[in-house]
Design an enzyme around this catalytic site. Structure first.
Site, PDB file in Angstrom:
ATOM      1  N   ARG A 101       0.823  -1.210   0.000  1.00  0.00           N
ATOM      2  CA  ARG A 101       0.000   0.000   0.000  1.00  0.00           C
ATOM      3  C   ARG A 101       0.864   1.272   0.000  1.00  0.00           C
ATOM      4  O   ARG A 101       0.608   2.212  -0.728  1.00  0.00           O
ATOM      5  CB  ARG A 101      -0.919   0.018   1.236  1.00  0.00           C
ATOM      6  CG  ARG A 101      -1.955  -1.093   1.239  1.00  0.00           C
ATOM      7  CD  ARG A 101      -3.218  -0.652   0.538  1.00  0.00           C
ATOM      8  NE  ARG A 101      -4.203  -1.703   0.453  1.00  0.00           N
ATOM      9  CZ  ARG A 101      -5.274  -1.803   1.242  1.00  0.00           C
ATOM     10  NH1 ARG A 101      -5.491  -0.912   2.196  1.00  0.00           N
ATOM     11  NH2 ARG A 101      -6.147  -2.782   1.067  1.00  0.00           N
ATOM     12  N   ARG A 145      11.905 -22.921   3.784  1.00  0.00           N
ATOM     13  CA  ARG A 145      13.347 -22.971   4.058  1.00  0.00           C
ATOM     14  C   ARG A 145      14.042 -23.141   2.712  1.00  0.00           C
ATOM     15  O   ARG A 145      13.555 -23.845   1.833  1.00  0.00           O
ATOM     16  CB  ARG A 145      13.683 -24.171   4.945  1.00  0.00           C
ATOM     17  CG  ARG A 145      13.019 -24.087   6.277  1.00  0.00           C
ATOM     18  CD  ARG A 145      13.630 -24.981   7.336  1.00  0.00           C
ATOM     19  NE  ARG A 145      12.903 -24.743   8.569  1.00  0.00           N
ATOM     20  CZ  ARG A 145      13.102 -23.675   9.340  1.00  0.00           C
ATOM     21  NH1 ARG A 145      14.032 -22.787   9.038  1.00  0.00           N
ATOM     22  NH2 ARG A 145      12.378 -23.489  10.428  1.00  0.00           N
ATOM     23  N   THR A 199       9.525 -12.698  13.660  1.00  0.00           N
ATOM     24  CA  THR A 199       9.679 -14.020  14.267  1.00  0.00           C
ATOM     25  C   THR A 199       9.098 -13.988  15.661  1.00  0.00           C
ATOM     26  O   THR A 199       9.337 -13.041  16.411  1.00  0.00           O
ATOM     27  CB  THR A 199      11.155 -14.455  14.356  1.00  0.00           C
ATOM     28  OG1 THR A 199      11.243 -15.578  15.251  1.00  0.00           O
ATOM     29  CG2 THR A 199      12.044 -13.367  14.910  1.00  0.00           C
ATOM     30  N   ASP A 232       9.960 -15.668  18.098  1.00  0.00           N
ATOM     31  CA  ASP A 232      11.001 -15.868  19.115  1.00  0.00           C
ATOM     32  C   ASP A 232      11.579 -14.563  19.634  1.00  0.00           C
ATOM     33  O   ASP A 232      12.208 -14.536  20.695  1.00  0.00           O
ATOM     34  CB  ASP A 232      12.141 -16.717  18.533  1.00  0.00           C
ATOM     35  CG  ASP A 232      11.762 -18.175  18.416  1.00  0.00           C
ATOM     36  OD1 ASP A 232      10.664 -18.548  18.878  1.00  0.00           O
ATOM     37  OD2 ASP A 232      12.554 -18.951  17.852  1.00  0.00           O
ATOM     38  N   GLY A 257      11.294 -20.931  21.769  1.00  0.00           N
ATOM     39  CA  GLY A 257      12.455 -20.129  22.165  1.00  0.00           C
ATOM     40  C   GLY A 257      13.710 -20.969  22.235  1.00  0.00           C
ATOM     41  O   GLY A 257      14.032 -21.490  23.283  1.00  0.00           O
ATOM     42  N   GLU A 264       5.127 -19.723  38.562  1.00  0.00           N
ATOM     43  CA  GLU A 264       6.030 -19.669  39.711  1.00  0.00           C
ATOM     44  C   GLU A 264       7.482 -19.771  39.280  1.00  0.00           C
ATOM     45  O   GLU A 264       8.378 -19.268  39.962  1.00  0.00           O
ATOM     46  CB  GLU A 264       5.707 -20.796  40.704  1.00  0.00           C
ATOM     47  CG  GLU A 264       4.483 -20.517  41.535  1.00  0.00           C
ATOM     48  CD  GLU A 264       3.188 -20.777  40.772  1.00  0.00           C
ATOM     49  OE1 GLU A 264       3.267 -21.220  39.612  1.00  0.00           O
ATOM     50  OE2 GLU A 264       2.114 -20.510  41.334  1.00  0.00           O
TER      51      GLU A 264
END
Lengths: 320, 320, 320, 320
Positions: D25, D72, D125, D127, D170, D187
């Site tokens: 755009r 990939r 990404t 991650d 991760g 926790e």
């Protein structure tokens, strides 16, 4: 300080519970006792105060609203109310207060500060209009709630080839409209910070139609005008049959987003750090992605929230 | 039949795309060609018709709205319009039609039937008010959308100890109000099928408050009166400061629920089965959890949708 | 009866809180006292029992899990455990019990029944595998949760042109796999009720690829085999590089859907009606969209849940 | 420049479509022609390239995944592949390229840069592990998706008084674990950036239980170890019967959050600005809440993403 308290005030915002939880947990972690005050400044003056334990704030981080309740309480603008509040705090042996809320809450915290009582303000309002911080607790969640609604309305708008006007919250600040408008691909965003020309709005809708566009979405911040009024005005410029949705109070509720919970947790813990080191009269915020604290009197007297108007320009260049 | 078509008409409902997908896929599975008609009966008359392939309906099952678009087209009530439509279908060699929509769509299908053209109606409307079926495509999703909003509003209502009035869709049928009201724990559900006494409503709110209740939620079907009007009327009976939310068009959109997608898929495939065996003039439904088909003329002339009023009674016994 | 109790047992299911709420509210509405038992049959035997008020179940209808907690307790299969449980109930003056849960819970209720103690079973399990009812509390929500995950995975599957295997719950019953599979447009649904041939699965994937399909989604009920094992087996038939997602416990949680809340509310209120009229030894269900009660001994000894296999056939005809 | 192109590469991330839309755009707004390349660098080398119009990116801003597909393509690491890619671009008259993706995508963009071809990298990404930016496109959405799952699991964990281990994405960066862990009230948060001692983990769980805590949630980044392996290791320190959920690919999909859409839109438009002014060899990011661009070679050779470890410390002080 060994004993502090926390209250929420003004309109509720998602993440307030996460902030209260952080104050309580961090306070206890630092060896303090933490008290909760119900119904904001009204409860403060009335002495509706109780000690909170770790488990009182268990399973709270994900809840919308505020389990400490909130209330408008204009009486706290009077010196009498303020002194009564401080008296109550002293009666419970409470040495510092965290106030979570919007503009009115900050004024309450400032009043306590001026009386020499240590208070810390945390910005909690979906409107995102508190000075001294780039983001307020609740803004991210509210924006995502509005966005979900826009996504839903787009389904219908596309199916029927229609113009939709979506009125969102924001009396003085266009933040919700700007963010949700850009994220929702709204062709037009109408905010208090920017003048607009209804004839231009109509022309843009028409241009889109001529090009074969299936829908037009217009996001209007309530501070500019109501959605229905906007539709009426638009109708004077052509036969657009715009449908109106006034999102209203659904924008306030819901489980807080990750960002709001992290922000609220960070703010709450930092407020305790400040009180622990004896500081009051401050308000916490995030500026340029960094945790900051500002003098609350200075912020209220000289600060001014500015919406990110680069988003307004961006939208004109990518959502036409 | 070797060539059939499908259109969506009237207000869009989540699951319409899943139904179209099922018609297309099942038709092709049965060796037919399937055509899609854009913009409902308007597109039928205009000949806005194209062949659909398997991949045209790929990644469609989860989308709200209708990718065939919809439109109001009162002209189809005239014999001239109907004959023009049949002419277009014949021009494309299309031998049968599936119509997905509400009351108006069924009338269109009935008209074709009366002219001897095989048409099958599928009930698609969030209002759930089509006779001949317990549930319509879109109702389950819309109910869940309303419910999400009620859950959000409850956060704020509880935080501020307030009364909220939530206006939901439903001109003639209280189904959305009933289901979302029961599921949302609304203290009061106001629907077209039941008279109500505003003085009683006020009394119940008061009783709840006296008992310490933190909020009152009232769900009002638009067919009874608007939410704002309701609040004004309520205010005559006491100082309830009720907030109003008019949910509006957000109720129509969104990704369809599992149930709506399964229902839509089942209905769509069954419509193809019926056309394949040469049957027309029918509408598909689910009654007592079983797939059924009914004579569309009989359903329109003698059928009447009935909301499940046992839910109304239930709510009075568990949400007071 | 003037005093009844309620417990939840087995795996938690969304809507259990709504059912408990309905038992409590309806019981009080009928002039009874209602007690809650924590941790299922373990808490029953241990006497972890308390009276519940209207407000104890306030703001509960929308919560996942069970606020009465649940626990496995195989000891309740012994007569000793059962008699101890009845003794506890009598000690509290409790005359009837509502048990919400799955197969194990029903066996507990049956045991009480055989000892002459009035117990009513409510079907609460996401697996939907309880006989005597078409739908169990929690199934609709779990199906929608799985569906959301499938929708998310489809984004990635399409973007990368990949095969995904999604393992869902269902040891003996394929209901979740069937409903979520049809609703998610999964090309293949593998359930305990149907044999399958891995060579055929592979062939279908290949056929789709040859046709230009961007993704293949395979939903596997855990009762057939694990998702990873399935991928290993599939790999023996060709180079499909299938990705695996094991949805696991996320399927149990979350706010219940409208349908589950309505179902749970209806079931809970009906259980109270039955106990009020002195009936025990029954389990509540919905059959052909009608509220029913069945003899619990008969259901457990002769009943058998049957998944709706017409959905299996449907899927092969519309999701290829 | 008058003609530019855009591709997505590597793992898909929510918001990639919003970024592509913004490039298209904004490019057209600036008077350019914009081409889309399918399947990342593989499609670039193969010449799978087409011109995109305004309406090709209509209704795209809300979709997960990438409609340009991704793949990939290790072959692009070779000079031969790179030169072939540039040749294709020149064949189409394309003067600059926007590459959206993660580390591998940046390396592709850097290679083009080293060959003198203007390329701009946008960080996409979940991650969040790309240097040169505080936040990557997709991270906010993925964090919220994980958070929803944690909220669901908490329902079950609380209901059954259990320990849950939740494995999140991760490999090298703990960002998702950190943010979702803090926001979910976990926790324990186990991330690659911090050593941990399993004996300490066990001790903390035990301490919580002794205090009456109803659940323990442990979020583990996959880069540390798998969730199941973690449970096995934990079991060596005590009888914790921890349940494991491996969230897997659901983390990648879904409609992007408001923040990700705004970020993606801002990045996409800025990439066009840079190319328009003749700049290449840069990557765009957000630092300290400000839009920045960095030298892509410098970022890849000297940059290093750092997770915000203050959140780790915060969590220990408020989620114990």
């Amino acid at each position: 300080m060994k004993r502090i308290a926390v209250l929420t005030s003004g309109g509720d915002a998602p993440g307030m519970n996460a902030a209260v939880r952080a104050v309580v947990r961090k306070g206890i972690y630092e060896g303090m006792e933490v008290y909760g005050i119900n119904y904001g400044f009204a409860g403060l003056v009335a002495g509706d105060i109780r000690k909170l334990s770790i488990s009182d704030v268990g399973d709270m981080i994900q809840r919308g609203g505020t389990f400490l309740y909130s209330a408008r309480y204009p009486e706290f603008a009077t010196e009498e109310g303020q002194l009564k509040g401080i008296e109550q705090l002293k009666k419970f042996g409470i040495e510092g207060l965290v106030v979570i809320g919007g503009d009115g809450s900050y004024h309450g915290a400032m009043a306590l500060t001026k009386h020499g009582y240590p208070a810390i303000g945390l910005p909690g309002t979906i409107d995102n209009d508190i000075p001294g911080t780039d983001f307020c607790i609740g803004f991210d969640t509210a924006t995502n709630t509005v966005l979900e609604s826009i996504d839903r309305i787009r389904d219908t708008a596309t199916s029927h080839v229609r113009t939709f006007i979506i009125e969102v919250m924001g009396r003085d600040a266009g933040d919700i409209a700007l963010w949700a408008g850009v994220a929702g691909g709204a062709e037009q965003i109408i905010i208090p910070e920017k003048d607009f020309d209804m004839a231009e709005v109509a022309k843009t809708i028409q241009k889109g139609r001529d090009r074969g566009k299936k829908h037009s979405l217009i996001v209007v911040a309530e501070g500019v005008m109501g959605g229905n009024e906007f539709a009426d005005e638009l109708a004077k410029h052509g036969d657009y049959h715009a449908r109106v949705t006034v999102l209203g109070h659904v924008q306030r509720g819901g489980a807080p987003s990750a960002r709001d919970r992290v922000l609220a947790s960070t703010f709450g813990a930092h407020a305790v750090d400040l009180l622990k080191s004896g500081k009051g009269g401050l308000c916490v915020g995030i500026r340029d992605n960094k945790l900051v604290e500002n003098d609350i009197i200075d912020v209220l007297e000289n600060g001014k929230h500015k919406a990110d108007l680069s988003l307004y320009q961006l939208n004109q260049e990518i959502s036409y």
